[in-house]
Design an enzyme around this catalytic site. Structure first.
Site, PDB file in Angstrom:
ATOM      1  N   GLY A 224     -10.203  46.101  59.166  1.00  0.00           N
ATOM      2  CA  GLY A 224     -11.558  46.540  58.881  1.00  0.00           C
ATOM      3  C   GLY A 224     -11.853  46.516  57.392  1.00  0.00           C
ATOM      4  N   GLY A 226     -13.701  47.898  53.562  1.00  0.00           N
ATOM      5  CA  GLY A 226     -13.976  49.068  52.739  1.00  0.00           C
ATOM      6  C   GLY A 226     -12.758  49.804  52.220  1.00  0.00           C
ATOM      7  N   CYS A 252      -3.637  45.851  58.823  1.00  0.00           N
ATOM      8  CA  CYS A 252      -4.559  45.805  57.685  1.00  0.00           C
ATOM      9  C   CYS A 252      -5.147  47.187  57.387  1.00  0.00           C
ATOM     10  CB  CYS A 252      -5.632  44.754  57.938  1.00  0.00           C
ATOM     11  SG  CYS A 252      -6.454  44.192  56.423  1.00  0.00           S
ATOM     12  N   LEU A 253      -6.440  47.423  57.632  1.00  0.00           N
ATOM     13  CA  LEU A 253      -7.003  48.753  57.386  1.00  0.00           C
ATOM     14  C   LEU A 253      -6.303  49.790  58.251  1.00  0.00           C
ATOM     15  CD1 LEU A 253      -9.090  50.540  55.959  1.00  0.00           C
ATOM     16  CD2 LEU A 253     -10.680  50.034  57.830  1.00  0.00           C
ATOM     17  N   GLN A 256      -3.346  50.875  56.374  1.00  0.00           N
ATOM     18  CA  GLN A 256      -3.686  51.739  55.253  1.00  0.00           C
ATOM     19  C   GLN A 256      -4.050  53.155  55.721  1.00  0.00           C
ATOM     20  OE1 GLN A 256      -6.877  49.531  53.430  1.00  0.00           O
ATOM     21  NE2 GLN A 256      -5.566  47.774  53.005  1.00  0.00           N
ATOM     22  N   ASN A 294      -6.189  39.425  54.273  1.00  0.00           N
ATOM     23  CA  ASN A 294      -7.548  39.669  53.806  1.00  0.00           C
ATOM     24  C   ASN A 294      -7.676  41.150  53.491  1.00  0.00           C
ATOM     25  OD1 ASN A 294     -10.257  39.990  53.342  1.00  0.00           O
ATOM     26  ND2 ASN A 294     -10.842  39.846  55.492  1.00  0.00           N
ATOM     27  N   TYR A 297      -7.360  46.442  49.139  1.00  0.00           N
ATOM     28  CA  TYR A 297      -6.665  47.700  48.861  1.00  0.00           C
ATOM     29  C   TYR A 297      -5.234  47.574  49.347  1.00  0.00           C
ATOM     30  CZ  TYR A 297     -11.208  49.824  47.926  1.00  0.00           C
ATOM     31  OH  TYR A 297     -12.432  50.119  47.387  1.00  0.00           O
ATOM     32  N   HIS A 337      -2.086  39.793  58.864  1.00  0.00           N
ATOM     33  CA  HIS A 337      -2.743  39.541  60.149  1.00  0.00           C
ATOM     34  C   HIS A 337      -1.857  38.719  61.083  1.00  0.00           C
ATOM     35  CE1 HIS A 337      -6.838  41.101  59.413  1.00  0.00           C
ATOM     36  NE2 HIS A 337      -6.517  40.870  58.155  1.00  0.00           N
ATOM     37  N   GLU A 339      -2.306  38.244  64.143  1.00  0.00           N
ATOM     38  CA  GLU A 339      -3.100  37.598  65.202  1.00  0.00           C
ATOM     39  C   GLU A 339      -3.518  36.189  64.818  1.00  0.00           C
ATOM     40  OE1 GLU A 339      -6.216  39.204  62.474  1.00  0.00           O
ATOM     41  OE2 GLU A 339      -4.270  39.900  63.223  1.00  0.00           O
TER      42      GLU A 339
END
Length: 366
Positions: A224, A226, A252-253, A256, A294, A297, A337, A339
């Site tokens: 995701g 932001g 990913c997000l 985090q 991608n 952060y 990632h 996937e």
């Protein structure tokens, strides 16, 4: 052909030609080094609030097709390239890049020196900018807004509003998985469904008790956009889910947010990792994989409490944390990632690892 421009926050101006829709768009300017996969980039919710510069010089040469979209719409704020192919050639193509950007209302820019732009972003860091076509020159107020721009409310914007169930595509169903949508890419769900899972995609803010009482065998935390620290409610929800003992896999997000929920810290990177050739080392097995990434952060590996979890993967290029493994619960995460849309298939085995955790948990409960 109309002209188009990119004005960066430091005053640098790029002049090129307009591609896609006409207008103006304020965003964070980032670059992606993938040689292919522009369709997946355009439809990846992780790019919400960003205009993407593709470093590969020719974009659009194989067109686009509806089957390869990674989400329901285009999420980039703008699209920048050296050359846009006007006449794509591929048997699966059903529309050109220009046609797609126009249909999605996305301002595009071609004909600029993308190497120069990339060098600026690498040296100075990710920078805000305004992308505009001829006739939409920015006002002083718009330039001030551009300089003050920040990507906010990202997960709230991209997540679904209602749960949606996807049946397994395998011969038999083995597990039921709750997939929390922080900006999920469709191939995460496809990989799970192909391995015998019925997948329920849930809104990002689903209450933990609803998940734990839903009859699921495992929880998937999606990618995701932001700043992960912005998602305080989700972080608190994850603390409850961790204590449940249910298998959890974060990407990913999701990686985090899980790290934040166990007390680790995150930071904004200078220019991030965006591409399909990032080398990542699995520390436990002393093996390196090429990965698709991608993110802007990163989890600070040194802040991961060694009594709770260990850093399982690192990036070979800059030694940033690329994965963590919980020491007392069936939980693991990766920053990249697996996937593989777009990207190499080196790490798709991680979905099998998640399935194995659910098998073990279900077998122990019987």
């Amino acid at each position: 052909m109309k002209k188009a421009y990119l004005l960066l926050a430091d005053g640098t101006l790029f002049e090129g030609v307009s591609v896609g829709a006409e207008g103006a768009s304020i965003a964070e300017i980032v670059f992606n080094t993938g040689m292919a996969g522009y369709q997946e980039v355009l439809t990846d919710p992780s790019y919400y609030g960003q205009s993407v510069c593709m470093t590969y010089p020719l974009i659009g040469n194989y067109g686009l097709n509806a089957e390869d979209f990674e989400s329901r719409k285009c999420w980039v704020s703008g699209f920048i390239m050296r050359e846009a192919c006007a006449y794509p050639s591929n048997w699966r193509c059903d529309r050109s890049l220009d046609e797609y950007l126009k249909s999605e209302g996305i301002v595009g820019l071609a004909g600029i020196d993308t190497r120069r732009l990339t060098r600026i972003l690498r040296n100075s860091g990710v920078m805000n900018g305004i992308l505009y076509s001829e006739g939409y020159e920015p006002t002083k107020q718009q330039i001030a807004e551009m300089k003050a721009y920040k990507v906010t409310n990202a997960v709230k914007t991209v997540t679904i509003s209602e749960p949606k169930v996807y049946p397994t595509t395998a011969e038999t169903q083995k597990h039921r998985v709750a997939l929390l949508d922080f900006g999920v890419k469709r191939n995460i769900r496809r990989e799970l469904c192909a391995r015998g899972c019925e997948v329920t995609v849930l809104p990002a803010y689903t209450k933990p008790e609803d998940i734990l009482n839903g009859g699921y065998d495992g929880i998937m935390l999606s990618n995701g956009p932001g700043d992960p620290q912005e998602n305080t409610e989700i972080i608190e929800n994850l603390k409850v889910l961790i204590k449940s003992g249910m298998p959890i896999f974060g990407i990913c997000l999701g990686h985090q947010l899980l790290a934040l929920s166990i007390g680790a810290q995150t930071k904004k990177m200078t220019f991030g990792h965006r591409g399909v050739n990032h080398p990542v080392k699995d520390l436990a097995h002393d093996r390196t994989y090429i990965t698709s990434q991608n993110h802007g952060y990163a989890v600070l590996g040194e802040t991961v409490n060694p009594d709770i979890a260990r850093v399982s993967h690192i990036n070979i290029n800059d030694n940033t944390c690329e994965g963590i493994e919980h020491l007392h619960a069936p939980i693991f995460t990766v920053q990249y990632h697996p996937e593989v849309k777009p990207g190499p298939e080196d790490t798709a085995y991680l979905f099998d690892q998640f399935i194995a955790l659910m098998d073990e948990k279900k077998g122990g409960a019987q």
